[in-house]
Design a protein around this motif. Structure first.
Motif, PDB file in Angstrom:
ATOM      1  N   UNK A 224       0.817  -1.213   0.000  1.00 19.64           N
ATOM      2  CA  UNK A 224       0.000   0.000   0.000  1.00 19.64           C
ATOM      3  C   UNK A 224       0.853   1.266   0.000  1.00 19.64           C
ATOM      4  N   UNK A 225       0.235   2.432  -0.299  1.00 22.26           N
ATOM      5  CA  UNK A 225       0.975   3.688  -0.198  1.00 22.26           C
ATOM      6  C   UNK A 225       1.561   3.848   1.203  1.00 22.26           C
ATOM      7  N   UNK A 226       2.789   4.322   1.278  1.00 17.42           N
ATOM      8  CA  UNK A 226       3.489   4.520   2.560  1.00 17.42           C
ATOM      9  C   UNK A 226       3.576   3.225   3.368  1.00 17.42           C
ATOM     10  N   UNK A 227       3.589   2.098   2.659  1.00 15.06           N
ATOM     11  CA  UNK A 227       3.655   0.778   3.312  1.00 15.06           C
ATOM     12  C   UNK A 227       2.556   0.621   4.354  1.00 15.06           C
ATOM     13  N   UNK A 228       1.377   1.158   4.023  1.00 11.96           N
ATOM     14  CA  UNK A 228       0.214   0.988   4.882  1.00 11.96           C
ATOM     15  C   UNK A 228       0.042   2.027   5.961  1.00 11.96           C
ATOM     16  N   UNK A 229       1.084   2.833   6.243  1.00  6.54           N
ATOM     17  CA  UNK A 229       1.002   3.876   7.288  1.00  6.54           C
ATOM     18  C   UNK A 229       0.449   3.306   8.596  1.00  6.54           C
ATOM     19  N   UNK A 230       1.092   2.204   9.068  1.00  8.99           N
ATOM     20  CA  UNK A 230       0.692   1.555  10.329  1.00  8.99           C
ATOM     21  C   UNK A 230      -0.781   1.149  10.350  1.00  8.99           C
ATOM     22  N   UNK A 231      -1.265   0.685   9.228  1.00  6.13           N
ATOM     23  CA  UNK A 231      -2.637   0.185   9.155  1.00  6.13           C
ATOM     24  C   UNK A 231      -3.645   1.193   8.672  1.00  6.13           C
ATOM     25  N   UNK A 232      -3.291   2.467   8.598  1.00  9.91           N
ATOM     26  CA  UNK A 232      -4.234   3.491   8.160  1.00  9.91           C
ATOM     27  C   UNK A 232      -4.616   3.319   6.697  1.00  9.91           C
ATOM     28  N   UNK A 233      -3.656   2.896   5.855  1.00  9.15           N
ATOM     29  CA  UNK A 233      -3.893   2.788   4.417  1.00  9.15           C
ATOM     30  C   UNK A 233      -3.931   1.332   3.933  1.00  9.15           C
ATOM     31  N   UNK A 234      -4.074   0.414   4.860  1.00 10.20           N
ATOM     32  CA  UNK A 234      -4.116  -1.001   4.500  1.00 10.20           C
ATOM     33  C   UNK A 234      -3.378  -1.839   5.527  1.00 10.20           C
ATOM     34  N   UNK A 235      -3.828  -3.077   5.731  1.00 10.03           N
ATOM     35  CA  UNK A 235      -3.237  -3.900   6.790  1.00 10.03           C
ATOM     36  C   UNK A 235      -2.402  -5.067   6.266  1.00 10.03           C
ATOM     37  N   UNK A 236      -2.195  -5.151   4.941  1.00 12.36           N
ATOM     38  CA  UNK A 236      -1.406  -6.271   4.406  1.00 12.36           C
ATOM     39  C   UNK A 236       0.032  -6.268   4.931  1.00 12.36           C
ATOM     40  N   UNK A 237       0.585  -5.091   5.151  1.00 14.96           N
ATOM     41  CA  UNK A 237       1.959  -5.007   5.667  1.00 14.96           C
ATOM     42  C   UNK A 237       2.059  -5.660   7.047  1.00 14.96           C
ATOM     43  N   UNK A 238       1.120  -5.305   7.940  1.00 16.75           N
ATOM     44  CA  UNK A 238       1.175  -5.833   9.307  1.00 16.75           C
ATOM     45  C   UNK A 238       0.770  -7.305   9.391  1.00 16.75           C
ATOM     46  N   UNK A 239      -0.203  -7.699   8.580  1.00 23.32           N
ATOM     47  CA  UNK A 239      -0.743  -9.051   8.697  1.00 23.32           C
ATOM     48  C   UNK A 239      -0.010 -10.093   7.852  1.00 23.32           C
ATOM     49  N   UNK A 240       0.605  -9.663   6.755  1.00 21.59           N
ATOM     50  CA  UNK A 240       1.189 -10.627   5.814  1.00 21.59           C
ATOM     51  C   UNK A 240       2.676 -10.396   5.575  1.00 21.59           C
ATOM     52  N   UNK A 241       3.034  -9.165   5.199  1.00 19.42           N
ATOM     53  CA  UNK A 241       4.398  -8.915   4.731  1.00 19.42           C
ATOM     54  C   UNK A 241       5.405  -8.927   5.880  1.00 19.42           C
ATOM     55  N   UNK A 242       5.130  -8.217   6.970  1.00 16.32           N
ATOM     56  CA  UNK A 242       6.066  -8.196   8.099  1.00 16.32           C
ATOM     57  C   UNK A 242       6.281  -9.591   8.687  1.00 16.32           C
ATOM     58  N   UNK A 243       5.219 -10.389   8.900  1.00 15.51           N
ATOM     59  CA  UNK A 243       5.446 -11.750   9.410  1.00 15.51           C
ATOM     60  C   UNK A 243       6.317 -12.598   8.480  1.00 15.51           C
ATOM     61  N   UNK A 244       6.186 -12.394   7.158  1.00 16.62           N
ATOM     62  CA  UNK A 244       7.023 -13.130   6.205  1.00 16.62           C
ATOM     63  C   UNK A 244       8.489 -12.718   6.351  1.00 16.62           C
ATOM     64  N   UNK A 245       8.717 -11.415   6.499  1.00 23.43           N
ATOM     65  CA  UNK A 245      10.080 -10.912   6.678  1.00 23.43           C
ATOM     66  C   UNK A 245      10.679 -11.457   7.972  1.00 23.43           C
ATOM     67  N   UNK A 246       9.882 -11.440   9.047  1.00 24.83           N
ATOM     68  CA  UNK A 246      10.368 -11.927  10.342  1.00 24.83           C
ATOM     69  C   UNK A 246      10.737 -13.404  10.269  1.00 24.83           C
TER      70      UNK A 246
END
Length: 343
Positions: free
Chosen positions: A218-240
């Motif tokens: 998402x724009x701004x990598x989701x902005x901590x969930x404001x612009x989308x939650x795929x970063x927190x729910x999917x992408x960050x866990x994959x990176x971790x």
């Protein structure tokens, strides 16, 4: 599956498919191989038709280029440009016209080169551009070359990897509509792509400890969930998960700032979430010399990062830099994989 090398050449034997005969494929192949120094480090085998090559050589006033006709696998001449005629009839060549004829002959060349690669007669295949529209048939139901070669080698997955001297970009999702991207993403899928990228950077590019950057969706990598939650729910866990396995992986980064600030320069590979997110910045920076490499397969396949360019086909305007770089990279990967006999 593993490939048993059938030729004994000390140089890489590189198959080059002609692509759509009405596009710029034949022209850029002729131009790229016009420098005889290319034959010092590789043996080219063009898959297509000597009649088509003759047509374009005459059109470009490059009739001095000669070819050795190969009638069976294993008959290649180490010091000449080889041509394997994949059909005997004389096609109706119409430069700049997208039609069924172009798709028909592009598929014949691709199928023969792919068979020879799979059977060990070639060390790599470089594919000239096809039209993803006119090549569709009962025998070819793929969005593009990447998916075709993935099935050919019976691989569970592969990575579309765009490569240049300054940037390497892979994509999690490839040739699918943009509206389907978010639904196609999962932690497991992203982890697989990161692993494929890391393995390729080690095996194919000789980088012992590759650094990989992962972009957000998402724009701004989701902005901590404001612009989308795929970063927190999917992408960050994959990176971790990848970090926990010892990989050097960072992100997710907002795509615009990542490329705008030049952050990509500090990484060996960048994983984008979808096609245009990765390919727009890549082609902006490396359109003339960029390469498309299908990573994660037993066989080596590269291609120029441009298309058929029907608008300039037959006008002697096409730049051969990208297909030349694709040939160079194919040879480099063959050597990095240790596929050639020891001298």
């Amino acid at each position: 599956m593993s490939i048993e090398r059938k030729n004994t050449s000390e140089k890489p034997v590189i198959g080059i498919t002609m692509g759509d005969i009405n596009g710029i494929g034949p022209e850029v192949i002729i131009k790229a191989l016009s420098d005889n120094r290319m034959l010092r480090f590789m043996t080219p085998v063009i898959y297509g038709s000597s009649r088509v090559l003759t047509y374009y050589r005459k059109a470009m006033a490059m009739e001095e280029q000669n070819h050795h006709q190969v009638k069976a696998p294993g008959q290649v001449h180490d010091k000449k440009i080889n041509i394997f005629n994949c059909w005997e009839d004389t096609p109706d060549i119409q430069p700049g016209i997208e039609n069924e004829t172009g798709g028909k002959y592009a598929l014949l060349a691709l199928q023969k080169a792919a068979d020879d690669l799979k059977n060990g007669y070639l060390d790599a295949v470089v594919t000239a551009p096809i039209s993803k529209n006119n090549i569709q048939s009962e025998e070819f139901k793929f969005p593009g070359h990447t998916e075709f070669f993935t099935q050919l080698f019976q691989a569970k997955d592969s990575l579309m990897f765009l490569v240049s001297d300054t940037l390497r970009v892979g994509v999690v999702t490839g040739h699918i509509p943009l509206k389907e991207v978010a639904g196609q993403l999962s932690k497991e899928k992203i982890v697989k792509k990161i692993k494929l990228m890391e393995q390729s950077l080690k095996k194919d590019f000789g980088i012992n400890k590759p650094r990989i950057a992962v972009l957000g969706l998402n724009p701004h990598a989701g902005e901590n969930g404001l612009l989308g939650d795929e970063e927190n729910l999917i992408i960050k866990p994959a990176i971790d998960e990848c970090k926990n396995k010892g990989m050097i992986v960072t992100g997710p980064f907002p795509a615009d700032g990542f490329f705008g600030k030049g952050s990509f320069k500090t990484y060996d590979g960048v994983l984008a979430m979808y096609h245009d997110q990765g390919l727009i910045p890549f082609k902006t920076m490396a359109f003339e010399n960029g390469i498309n490499f299908t990573a994660g397969l037993e066989g080596v396949r590269t291609s120029p990062d441009h298309g058929t360019a029907f608008s300039i086909a037959g006008k002697n305007q096409a730049d051969e830099s990208s297909i030349r770089e694709a040939i160079y990279l194919a040879c480099e990967i063959v050597r990095n994989r240790g596929m050639l006999p020891e001298q």
